[in-house]
Design a protein around this motif. Structure first.
Motif, PDB file in Angstrom:
ATOM      1  N   GLU A  37       0.813  -1.210   0.000  1.00 17.39           N
ATOM      2  CA  GLU A  37       0.000   0.000   0.000  1.00 17.39           C
ATOM      3  C   GLU A  37       0.845   1.258   0.000  1.00 17.39           C
ATOM      4  O   GLU A  37       2.054   1.222   0.225  1.00 17.39           O
ATOM      5  CB  GLU A  37      -0.951   0.010   1.189  1.00 17.39           C
ATOM      6  N   CYS A  39       0.625   4.928   1.882  1.00 17.50           N
ATOM      7  CA  CYS A  39      -0.115   5.700   2.880  1.00 17.50           C
ATOM      8  C   CYS A  39       0.598   7.022   3.123  1.00 17.50           C
ATOM      9  O   CYS A  39       1.663   7.291   2.571  1.00 17.50           O
ATOM     10  CB  CYS A  39      -0.296   4.902   4.168  1.00 17.50           C
ATOM     11  N   THR A  41       2.320   8.013   5.521  1.00 17.62           N
ATOM     12  CA  THR A  41       3.680   7.842   6.044  1.00 17.62           C
ATOM     13  C   THR A  41       4.685   7.728   4.901  1.00 17.62           C
ATOM     14  O   THR A  41       5.798   8.266   4.981  1.00 17.62           O
ATOM     15  CB  THR A  41       3.743   6.589   6.947  1.00 17.62           C
TER      16      THR A  41
HETATM   17 ZN   LIG Z   1       0.977   3.316   6.745  1.00 19.62          ZN
END
Ligand SMILES: [Zn+2]
Ligand SMILES: [Zn+2]
Length: 358
Positions: A37, A39, A41
């Motif tokens: 994924e 994200c 971050t």
């Molecule tokens: Zn994350």
């Protein structure tokens, strides 16, 4: 040869490289990645905004795939042996020591100083340790979880889901509570779903853009307010109108904006609870009135850092057995070559959930 998408150094674009296949230690495995994924971050990793990150880095902390090679034996928490070909995810946090003061006395495993995180604090020099890759090296001691259902439902939750499981636990929501979620990104949306599962009667959400507020309604929010078209006093009025003038019983802050923490305190009723889960990156300071915003309100304000195995395990169980909400979420997949585009789309909030499909 395994292929990885790597951030060579902060503020550099992602590059695709070939790397050598690792030698497998006893108790390790090679995972063929199906989905990883992108994200928030990862956006901050690319911008060099997290401390203690070893570049070059292959991002992607939550991933699913098939165990392609296993050296020795590895088992799940039920004691069942994993076989080559099994579809799994794994806890991205590795080496929580269960021997230090934080692990054993404070019982706060997410603050263990020994812990390492795949795709964040393990760099390319530590091996194939990020999900934006054809393969991940599952180091000995990594906790794998069998995925019996559609892995896309689990990945629709992604890292936001175990984070939200932890936040909801910290919020200690009571049956019939009104919960306010600040933020309509992945953690906000997952928190809405889980707050309702936990027994909240109503969930209100303040966020943006409209596409994400629509997703909040789809997740079960009973009302949303767009932060782009309202000021703080209008938001407070809206929350009070919806809570008999008292404020929310529990507020989950999932925004990434320091000032939202203070708003969370002001939008919560006296003797209510605020969980701060949106401040994973240092975005600076904010100020509040300790008398009015905290003490006189008899408020309980709780931080929430990282996730443990239990949060991951529950996330996998929930998305397997109550998959509808997560199956409905809009996913956009990118190949390794499109990683820079994926980062830009996540950074600009153009997608609800971005996945890497190597
Ligand atoms: Zn994350
Ligand atoms: Zn420890």
């Amino acid at each position: 040869m395994p292929i990885v998408a790597v951030i060579p150094k902060p503020n550099s674009p992602v590059e695709v490289r070939e790397v050598a296949e690792p030698d497998l230690e006893v108790g390790s495995a090679l995972l063929e990645v199906e989905l990883s994924e992108v994200c928030g971050t990862d956006v901050y990793l690319q911008q060099g905004r997290l401390a203690g990150v070893p570049y070059p880095l292959v991002p992607g902390h939550v991933s699913t795939g098939r165990l392609q090679k296993i050296r020795g034996e590895i088992f799940d928490v039920d004691g069942r042996r994993f076989n080559e070909g099994d579809l799994v995810t794994f806890l991205d946090v590795h080496r929580t020591c269960n021997a230090c003061w934080y692990c054993l006395v404070a019982k706060a495993g997410t603050r263990c100083p020994q812990r390492k995180v795949y795709g964040i604090t393990y760099g390319l020099d530590d091996g194939l340790c990020g999900g934006w890759a054809s393969h991940i090296y599952i180091k000995p001691g990594t906790r794998c979880i069998r995925l019996d259902a559609d892995p896309r439902a689990f990945m629709a939750g992604g890292c936001a889901l175990p984070t939200s499981v932890h936040a909801i636990e910290r919020g200690d929501i009571k049956i019939g509570d009104t919960v306010l979620v600040l933020g309509s990104g992945p953690v906000g949306i997952n928190s809405i779903l889980l707050a309702l599962m936990r027994g909240a009667l109503r969930v209100l959400c303040i966020g943006a853009p409209q596409m994400r507020l629509d997703a909040a309604i789809e997740a079960g929010a009973s009302g949303t307010l767009n932060i782009e078209t309202t000021g703080e006093s209008q938001r407070l009025d809206w929350v009070l109108e919806n809570t008999a003038g008292r404020g929310a019983d529990v507020t989950i802050e999932a925004t990434g904006v320091p000032g939202a923490v203070v708003q969370a305190m002001r939008f919560t009723r006296d003797a209510g609870t605020v969980v701060v889960v949106g401040q994973y990156t240092d975005h600076g300071e904010t100020s509040f009135n300790p008398h009015l915003d905290l003490n006189k309100k008899h408020l309980d304000v709780r931080g929430c850092w990282g996730s443990e195995f239990s949060h991951f395990y529950r996330a996998a169980q929930i998305t397997a057995q109550r998959s509808e909400a997560w199956t409905r979420m809009k996913l956009i997949s990118y190949g390794l070559e499109q990683a820079n585009e994926a980062l830009a789309d996540v950074s600009e909030g153009r997608v609800i959930k971005a996945l890497i499909r190597p």
